[in-house]
Write a protein that holds these residues in place. Structure first.
Motif, PDB file in Angstrom:
ATOM      1  N   MET A 127       0.827  -1.204   0.000  1.00  0.00           N
ATOM      2  CA  MET A 127       0.000   0.000   0.000  1.00  0.00           C
ATOM      3  C   MET A 127       0.865   1.259   0.000  1.00  0.00           C
ATOM      4  O   MET A 127       1.734   1.422   0.847  1.00  0.00           O
ATOM      5  CB  MET A 127      -0.917   0.002   1.228  1.00  0.00           C
ATOM      6  N   SER A 128       0.584   2.127  -0.957  1.00  0.00           N
ATOM      7  CA  SER A 128       1.249   3.428  -1.032  1.00  0.00           C
ATOM      8  C   SER A 128       0.299   4.490  -0.510  1.00  0.00           C
ATOM      9  O   SER A 128      -0.882   4.511  -0.891  1.00  0.00           O
ATOM     10  CB  SER A 128       1.626   3.760  -2.480  1.00  0.00           C
ATOM     11  N   GLY A 129       0.807   5.354   0.359  1.00  0.00           N
ATOM     12  CA  GLY A 129      -0.002   6.423   0.929  1.00  0.00           C
ATOM     13  C   GLY A 129       0.442   7.781   0.419  1.00  0.00           C
ATOM     14  O   GLY A 129       1.644   8.080   0.394  1.00  0.00           O
ATOM     15  N   TYR A 130      -0.512   8.594  -0.002  1.00  0.00           N
ATOM     16  CA  TYR A 130      -0.235   9.915  -0.564  1.00  0.00           C
ATOM     17  C   TYR A 130      -0.981  10.998   0.203  1.00  0.00           C
ATOM     18  O   TYR A 130      -2.155  10.813   0.558  1.00  0.00           O
ATOM     19  CB  TYR A 130      -0.703   9.993  -2.023  1.00  0.00           C
ATOM     20  N   TRP A 131      -0.307  12.115   0.413  1.00  0.00           N
ATOM     21  CA  TRP A 131      -1.002  13.301   0.910  1.00  0.00           C
ATOM     22  C   TRP A 131      -1.946  13.769  -0.181  1.00  0.00           C
ATOM     23  O   TRP A 131      -1.574  13.786  -1.366  1.00  0.00           O
ATOM     24  CB  TRP A 131      -0.013  14.425   1.217  1.00  0.00           C
ATOM     25  N   CYS A 132      -3.158  14.144   0.179  1.00  0.00           N
ATOM     26  CA  CYS A 132      -4.147  14.632  -0.784  1.00  0.00           C
ATOM     27  C   CYS A 132      -4.902  15.810  -0.183  1.00  0.00           C
ATOM     28  O   CYS A 132      -5.121  15.868   1.031  1.00  0.00           O
ATOM     29  CB  CYS A 132      -5.176  13.550  -1.118  1.00  0.00           C
ATOM     30  N   SER A 133      -5.307  16.725  -1.050  1.00  0.00           N
ATOM     31  CA  SER A 133      -6.173  17.822  -0.620  1.00  0.00           C
ATOM     32  C   SER A 133      -7.450  17.770  -1.452  1.00  0.00           C
ATOM     33  O   SER A 133      -7.454  17.255  -2.572  1.00  0.00           O
ATOM     34  CB  SER A 133      -5.464  19.168  -0.787  1.00  0.00           C
ATOM     35  N   ILE A 134      -8.520  18.281  -0.901  1.00  0.00           N
ATOM     36  CA  ILE A 134      -9.814  18.272  -1.588  1.00  0.00           C
ATOM     37  C   ILE A 134      -9.871  19.414  -2.592  1.00  0.00           C
ATOM     38  O   ILE A 134      -9.601  20.566  -2.253  1.00  0.00           O
ATOM     39  CB  ILE A 134     -10.975  18.364  -0.580  1.00  0.00           C
ATOM     40  N   VAL A 135     -10.213  19.066  -3.831  1.00  0.00           N
ATOM     41  CA  VAL A 135     -10.408  20.051  -4.891  1.00  0.00           C
ATOM     42  C   VAL A 135     -11.878  20.446  -4.925  1.00  0.00           C
ATOM     43  O   VAL A 135     -12.221  21.616  -4.984  1.00  0.00           O
ATOM     44  CB  VAL A 135      -9.966  19.491  -6.267  1.00  0.00           C
ATOM     45  N   GLU A 136     -12.744  19.422  -4.870  1.00  0.00           N
ATOM     46  CA  GLU A 136     -14.190  19.662  -4.900  1.00  0.00           C
ATOM     47  C   GLU A 136     -14.912  18.499  -4.246  1.00  0.00           C
ATOM     48  O   GLU A 136     -14.577  17.344  -4.477  1.00  0.00           O
ATOM     49  CB  GLU A 136     -14.662  19.812  -6.350  1.00  0.00           C
ATOM     50  N   GLY A 137     -15.895  18.804  -3.404  1.00  0.00           N
ATOM     51  CA  GLY A 137     -16.687  17.769  -2.749  1.00  0.00           C
ATOM     52  C   GLY A 137     -16.566  17.842  -1.236  1.00  0.00           C
ATOM     53  O   GLY A 137     -15.820  18.661  -0.694  1.00  0.00           O
ATOM     54  N   HIS A 138     -17.315  16.954  -0.562  1.00  0.00           N
ATOM     55  CA  HIS A 138     -17.399  16.991   0.901  1.00  0.00           C
ATOM     56  C   HIS A 138     -17.341  15.608   1.538  1.00  0.00           C
ATOM     57  O   HIS A 138     -17.967  15.365   2.557  1.00  0.00           O
ATOM     58  CB  HIS A 138     -18.685  17.698   1.335  1.00  0.00           C
ATOM     59  N   MET A 139     -16.614  14.656   0.944  1.00  0.00           N
ATOM     60  CA  MET A 139     -16.442  13.312   1.505  1.00  0.00           C
ATOM     61  C   MET A 139     -17.789  12.679   1.869  1.00  0.00           C
ATOM     62  O   MET A 139     -18.059  12.347   3.018  1.00  0.00           O
ATOM     63  CB  MET A 139     -15.491  13.342   2.712  1.00  0.00           C
ATOM     64  N   ILE A 140     -18.634  12.514   0.869  1.00  0.00           N
ATOM     65  CA  ILE A 140     -19.927  11.856   1.029  1.00  0.00           C
ATOM     66  C   ILE A 140     -19.699  10.342   0.979  1.00  0.00           C
ATOM     67  O   ILE A 140     -19.195   9.822  -0.020  1.00  0.00           O
ATOM     68  CB  ILE A 140     -20.902  12.293  -0.087  1.00  0.00           C
ATOM     69  N   MET A 141     -20.046   9.651   2.037  1.00  0.00           N
ATOM     70  CA  MET A 141     -19.778   8.214   2.124  1.00  0.00           C
ATOM     71  C   MET A 141     -20.773   7.411   1.290  1.00  0.00           C
ATOM     72  O   MET A 141     -21.961   7.430   1.561  1.00  0.00           O
ATOM     73  CB  MET A 141     -19.840   7.761   3.581  1.00  0.00           C
ATOM     74  N   LYS A 142     -20.260   6.712   0.285  1.00  0.00           N
ATOM     75  CA  LYS A 142     -21.103   5.855  -0.543  1.00  0.00           C
ATOM     76  C   LYS A 142     -20.963   4.395  -0.139  1.00  0.00           C
ATOM     77  O   LYS A 142     -21.879   3.608  -0.319  1.00  0.00           O
ATOM     78  CB  LYS A 142     -20.736   6.026  -2.013  1.00  0.00           C
ATOM     79  N   GLU A 143     -19.790   4.010   0.371  1.00  0.00           N
ATOM     80  CA  GLU A 143     -19.543   2.618   0.733  1.00  0.00           C
ATOM     81  C   GLU A 143     -19.090   2.460   2.176  1.00  0.00           C
ATOM     82  O   GLU A 143     -19.191   1.384   2.737  1.00  0.00           O
ATOM     83  CB  GLU A 143     -18.489   2.008  -0.199  1.00  0.00           C
ATOM     84  N   ALA A 144     -18.573   3.508   2.748  1.00  0.00           N
ATOM     85  CA  ALA A 144     -18.034   3.427   4.111  1.00  0.00           C
ATOM     86  C   ALA A 144     -19.159   3.402   5.146  1.00  0.00           C
ATOM     87  O   ALA A 144     -20.239   3.948   4.926  1.00  0.00           O
ATOM     88  CB  ALA A 144     -17.114   4.609   4.386  1.00  0.00           C
ATOM     89  N   GLU A 145     -18.877   2.777   6.262  1.00  0.00           N
ATOM     90  CA  GLU A 145     -19.803   2.702   7.395  1.00  0.00           C
ATOM     91  C   GLU A 145     -19.869   4.052   8.117  1.00  0.00           C
ATOM     92  O   GLU A 145     -20.920   4.494   8.552  1.00  0.00           O
ATOM     93  CB  GLU A 145     -19.299   1.617   8.352  1.00  0.00           C
ATOM     94  N   ALA A 146     -18.693   4.679   8.250  1.00  0.00           N
ATOM     95  CA  ALA A 146     -18.581   5.956   8.945  1.00  0.00           C
ATOM     96  C   ALA A 146     -17.323   6.666   8.467  1.00  0.00           C
ATOM     97  O   ALA A 146     -16.459   6.060   7.832  1.00  0.00           O
ATOM     98  CB  ALA A 146     -18.520   5.739  10.461  1.00  0.00           C
TER      99      ALA A 146
END
Length: 131
Positions: A81-100
């Motif tokens: 697994m590779s981990g990358y720093w990311c910033s949000i360009v557009e959107g609000h982290m709406i969970m479609k598959e995650a429990e929480a």
């Protein structure tokens, strides 16, 4: 043993918090992780990460520098697994598959029941300055 290559996003905000999600399906259901997923054939790690976050959270991210590459062997597969720093360009982290989902700080890292592989990233996050 099968090896699975995945990417994960260390999505940060202006308050020096990182987003974590709780798996809503599969054998690791309910475990906490950094969001991401499998790399499809022909995709770069960065392309896979953008696609996965858009599909699972309806959010567009900017993939920045690579923080880490960890390996972990589960009972039925070996994970790279590779981990990358990311910033949000557009959107609000709406969970479609995650429990929480939740925003965590360095002080609250240990409050979640992390999946085993993600614990290796948590250990690294404790040692560095966050974005």
């Amino acid at each position: 043993m099968k090896t699975i290559h995945v990417v994960c996003a260390l999505i940060y905000d202006e308050n020096h918090r990182i987003y974590a999600s709780q798996r809503g399906y599969g054998e690791m259901k309910d475990g906490w992780e950094f969001p991401g997923g499998k790399i499809e054939s022909g995709e770069s790690e960065q392309e896979a990460l953008k696609r996965e976050i858009l599909e699972e959270f309806d959010t567009e991210v900017c993939v920045e520098e690579k923080l880490c590459m960890i390996e972990h062997t589960y009972s039925s597969f070996h994970l790279v697994m590779s981990g990358y720093w990311c910033s949000i360009v557009e959107g609000h982290m709406i969970m479609k598959e995650a429990e929480a989902g939740t925003w965590i700080t360095k002080q609250t890292l240990d409050t979640l029941d992390w999946l085993e592989a993600d614990r290796k990233i948590v250990a690294q996050l404790k040692q560095i300055e966050w974005k």
